[in-house]
Enzyme design. Structure first.
Site, short mmCIF file in Angstrom:
data_model
loop_
_atom_site.label_atom_id
_atom_site.label_comp_id
_atom_site.label_asym_id
_atom_site.label_seq_id
_atom_site.Cartn_x
_atom_site.Cartn_y
_atom_site.Cartn_z
N LEU A 77 53.74 57.91 68.15
CA LEU A 77 52.77 59.01 68.01
C LEU A 77 51.79 58.83 66.86
CD1 LEU A 77 54.69 62.28 68.90
CD2 LEU A 77 52.61 61.40 69.97
N ASN A 103 46.80 67.33 73.85
CA ASN A 103 48.22 67.03 74.03
C ASN A 103 48.87 67.19 72.66
OD1 ASN A 103 50.53 65.01 73.67
ND2 ASN A 103 50.29 64.91 75.89
N CYS A 134 59.89 64.78 72.50
CA CYS A 134 59.97 64.54 71.06
C CYS A 134 61.33 65.00 70.57
CB CYS A 134 58.91 65.34 70.31
SG CYS A 134 57.25 64.99 70.82
N GLY A 247 52.42 58.26 86.90
CA GLY A 247 53.51 57.32 86.66
C GLY A 247 53.26 56.12 87.54
N GLY A 248 52.55 55.14 87.00
CA GLY A 248 52.34 53.90 87.74
C GLY A 248 51.23 53.90 88.76
C1 LIG Z 1 50.72 53.12 75.05
C2 LIG Z 1 51.09 54.48 75.58
C3 LIG Z 1 50.97 55.59 74.75
C4 LIG Z 1 51.31 56.86 75.21
N1 LIG Z 1 51.16 57.95 74.39
C5 LIG Z 1 51.46 59.20 74.85
C6 LIG Z 1 51.27 60.36 74.03
O1 LIG Z 1 50.80 60.28 72.89
N2 LIG Z 1 51.62 61.58 74.53
C7 LIG Z 1 52.12 61.71 75.80
O2 LIG Z 1 52.40 62.84 76.22
N3 LIG Z 1 52.29 60.64 76.60
C8 LIG Z 1 51.98 59.40 76.16
N4 LIG Z 1 52.14 58.30 76.99
C9 LIG Z 1 52.63 58.49 78.37
C10 LIG Z 1 51.48 58.48 79.36
O3 LIG Z 1 50.58 59.54 79.12
C11 LIG Z 1 51.98 58.56 80.82
O4 LIG Z 1 52.60 59.81 81.00
C12 LIG Z 1 52.99 57.48 81.16
O5 LIG Z 1 52.57 56.26 80.63
C13 LIG Z 1 53.23 57.32 82.67
O6 LIG Z 1 52.07 57.04 83.39
P1 LIG Z 1 51.56 55.55 83.73
O7 LIG Z 1 52.68 54.82 84.39
O8 LIG Z 1 50.36 55.75 84.60
O9 LIG Z 1 51.20 54.93 82.42
C14 LIG Z 1 51.79 57.01 76.53
C15 LIG Z 1 51.91 55.89 77.36
C16 LIG Z 1 51.56 54.64 76.91
C17 LIG Z 1 51.70 53.46 77.83
#
Ligand SMILES: Cc1cc2nc3c(=O)[nH]c(=O)nc-3n(C[C@H](O)[C@H](O)[C@H](O)COP(=O)(O)O)c2cc1C
Ligand SMILES: Cc1cc2nc3c(=O)[nH]c(=O)nc-3n(C[C@H](O)[C@H](O)[C@H](O)COP(=O)(O)OP(=O)(O)OC[C@H]3O[C@@H](n4cnc5c(N)ncnc54)[C@H](O)[C@@H]3O)c2cc1C
Ligand code: FES
Lengths: 308, 259
Positions: A77, A103, A134, A247-248
């Site tokens: 974070l 967020n 968290c 998610g993906g």
């Molecule tokens: C590098 C990185 C940083 C992330 N930081 C946060 C964050 O600060 N707060 C949050 O709620 N989710 C965070 N996520 C989660 C993403 O917002 C998302 O919910 C998660 O990656 C699943 O989606 P995706 O498979 O499309 O990446 C982060 C994900 C990645 C890969």
């Protein structure tokens, strides 16, 4: 069907987006980082990097690691804190014509409350996504998002401190996602965002140590798509709240799957890293799909695959 | 301004056991390339490997509109890249990051490269020569076969001192063995890229003689554009904050980095 007859607008419990495609928190910075690659005004919403009350430096490296069809992250974070977010990053997005979702993340219920209160009345924020993956320091570090009582209480507290729509972001690291979603609903959530990353790890065989300095990290990318779809499907069956699903997601077909499983809007995370224009391309892809299938409102397909 | 472009591959050759040079037409990106910047390259159209790979700009021809990469095969992504043929397209984003700072034309530049770390120093050499600087390159490699950039450097007009660990060509030993005390340190600038222990020695040398210099660092990357905060590094052990190698770097002042 003509483009002007198509309605892409979605309403996520009061968060109005001009189309269903949002970019996920932590994967798109504050929007500016991607301005060279796509028209930010073409997006449904920008969900900014997770914000805490005080600045955080984040975890030591290694913070990210690629795994089969996905990646682990343990950023910790890192963010400049809510004041810098409001004063230095939000103005850029306010100048754009795009829905901005904040967020927020905290280690105590009080921190969530203070963050929600601080955002109250701030121009340009359409809603609050509540990161509940968290550790709750007062509960021995147990994640807020894994306990229905804590979920209900944190949502309730945030709701009491804001007039903005509140969208908790559910952690998939639970046995019963429906129970958690119902607890969020009980707390007064206006919408649900799902899913956050799945807890995972990798080991370096040569050094015989975990790869990530933090040992565990969040798995994202195509590897988690089936899990995300299943959870959204289950929650859509049982809970009456609009869902922002992700998610993906890597292409328009993926996005359509999420909508058919019950997501009103969709979010792109890791996909932005692979194709910096992906969110925009998917928005265009959804329009093409509507045209080809004579659909003038995508709500028609939301949850269409769910067998009630 | 960086952008995404599909480069049309016009030449792709194996130049050593595990090393390849790929040249492709990408005029919009080529126009913007500065020495020390990198491209974020999609190794294939698959979900696995998923992420882009950061690769330095080895050379660019802005008139022709082409860019060259020099890469070593180390894992899944670079292995997949070796299958790309002429007339195929390669998906690139760039140029990214903060590149090298060019000195006054009166300066003499030392380029110290180790292994595939020579890559960004070649395009830098070209820019330095164009600027009118005196340039010398020292390049270390395991053996003669791994000394891949020599011809290109000579063609650019950069004299090149080869160093091999096994003594199969040039000076036997480590490239940093060639760093002798300078007569006029204020006339010299030094640039380095390669394995960290090598860069650490170059940094020590620069510090000892108070020579201005820059290093190019590596860190695992996801976005490459400063959004994911994945490529964090503490420049000095006691720093609290982390820099982002993709955005704040990959090039840093040699005095700012503790190895
Ligand atoms: C590098 C990185 C940083 C992330 N930081 C946060 C964050 O600060 N707060 C949050 O709620 N989710 C965070 N996520 C989660 C993403 O917002 C998302 O919910 C998660 O990656 C699943 O989606 P995706 O498979 O499309 O990446 C982060 C994900 C990645 C890969
Ligand atoms: C700014 C920059 C410039 C670079 N320039 C060059 C160059 O010109 N030529 C060259 O051969 N190599 C260069 N590298 C290293 C190159 O990025 C890696 O060798 C490559 O990513 C390995 O990918 P892989 O899939 O073959 O290896 P794998 O080990 O299978 O990769 C797994 C993951 O780790 C990452 N990774 C592995 N090694 C490195 C590394 N050393 N640095 C950063 N990420 C890594 C990969 O990107 C991938 O995400 C550069 C790295 C950086 C950061
Ligand atoms: S790679 Fe994402 S911030 Fe550097």
């Amino acid at each position: 069907m003509e483009k002007q007859d198509m309605d892409l607008t979605v309403n996520l419990g009061g968060i109005i987006m001009k189309n269903p495609v949002a970019v996920a928190s932590g994967t798109f910075g504050y929007g500016r980082e991607y301005e060279d690659y796509l028209d930010i005004n073409g997006l449904g919403a920008v969900i900014v990097k997770g914000t805490t009350l005080e600045p955080r430096h984040g975890n030591p490296p290694v913070r990210i690691f690629e795994t089969a069809a996905g990646m682990l992250n343990a950023i910790g974070l890192e963010n400049p804190g809510v004041e810098v977010f409001l004063n230095q990053h939000l103005p850029y997005l306010i100048d754009k014509d795009v829905t901005v979702i904040a967020n927020i993340a905290g280690n105590t219920i009080e921190e969530y409350a203070a963050l929600a209160a601080r955002l109250e009345g701030c121009k340009g924020i359409a809603g609050i996504e509540l990161n509940i993956s968290c550790p709750n320091v007062k509960q021995g570090g147990l994640q807020f998002g894994t306990d229905p009582v804590m979920v209900r209480d944190v949502v309730k507290t945030v709701k009491a401190n804001t007039s903005l729509p509140v969208m908790p972001k559910l952690s998939p690291n639970v046995t019963n996602i429906v129970e958690i979603a119902l607890a969020a609903q009980e707390g007064g959530a206006d919408a649900l965002s799902m899913i956050n990353t799945l807890m995972g790890m990798a080991i370096n065989v040569q050094t015989r140590k975990p790869v990530l300095a933090n040992v565990f990290g969040g798995l994202s990318g195509p590897a988690i798509k089936p899990v995300a779809l299943r959870m959204i499907y289950q929650v859509h069956q049982e809970v009456d709240l609009p869902i922002l699903g992700g998610g993906g997601i890597m292409n328009t077909l993926d996005a359509l799957e999420f909508m058919m499983a019950g997501a009103t809007g969709i979010s792109i995370g890791t996909g932005n890293f692979v194709n910096p224009r992906l969110a925009y391309d998917i928005m265009v892809g959804l329009q093409e799909y509507m045209q080809e299938n004579q659909i003038n409102n995508l709500n028609e397909i939301v949850g269409i695959a769910v067998q009630k | 301004m960086p952008l995404q472009e599909n480069g049309l591959v016009i030449n792709h050759q194996q130049v050593a056991q595990d090393m390849y040079i790929m040249e492709f037409m990408a005029p919009a990106v080529a126009r913007e390339c500065q020495p020390g910047q990198f491209l974020h390259v999609r190794p294939g159209n698959t979900n696995d490997p998923l992420l882009r790979r950061p690769l330095s700009i080895y050379d660019a021809d802005q008139e022709k509109g082409s860019i060259s990469l020099l890469y070593r095969v180390v894992g899944a992504g670079t292995s997949l890249m070796t299958g790309i043929r002429e007339n195929d397209y390669i998906d690139i984003v760039g140029p990214l990051g903060r590149g090298f700072t060019l000195p006054a034309p009166s300066k003499t530049a030392l380029l110290v490269g180790g292994g595939v770390g020579i890559a960004p120093l070649v395009y830098l050499g070209r820019a330095l020569i164009q600027r009118g600087c005196q340039v010398t390159a020292m390049m270390g490699a395991a053996n003669e076969n791994q000394l891949v950039a020599g011809d290109r450097l000579l063609e650019i007009g950069v004299p090149f001192l080869p160093v091999t660990m096994d003594g199969s060509r040039g000076y036997p030993g480590m490239v940093t063995d060639l760093l002798v005390p300078p007569v006029y340190p204020e006339e010299i600038v030094i640039y380095t890229c390669g394995p960290e222990p090598m860069m650490a020695k170059v940094a020590e040398y620069a510090q000892r003689y108070d020579i201005w210099g820059e290093v190019s660092l590596e860190e695992h990357m996801a976005c490459g554009v400063g959004a994911c905060l994945g490529c964090a590094r503490r420049l000095k052990a006691n720093d609290e904050a982390y820099v982002k190698v993709c955005k704040d770097g990959p090039v840093f002042n040699i005095m700012d980095v503790e190895f």
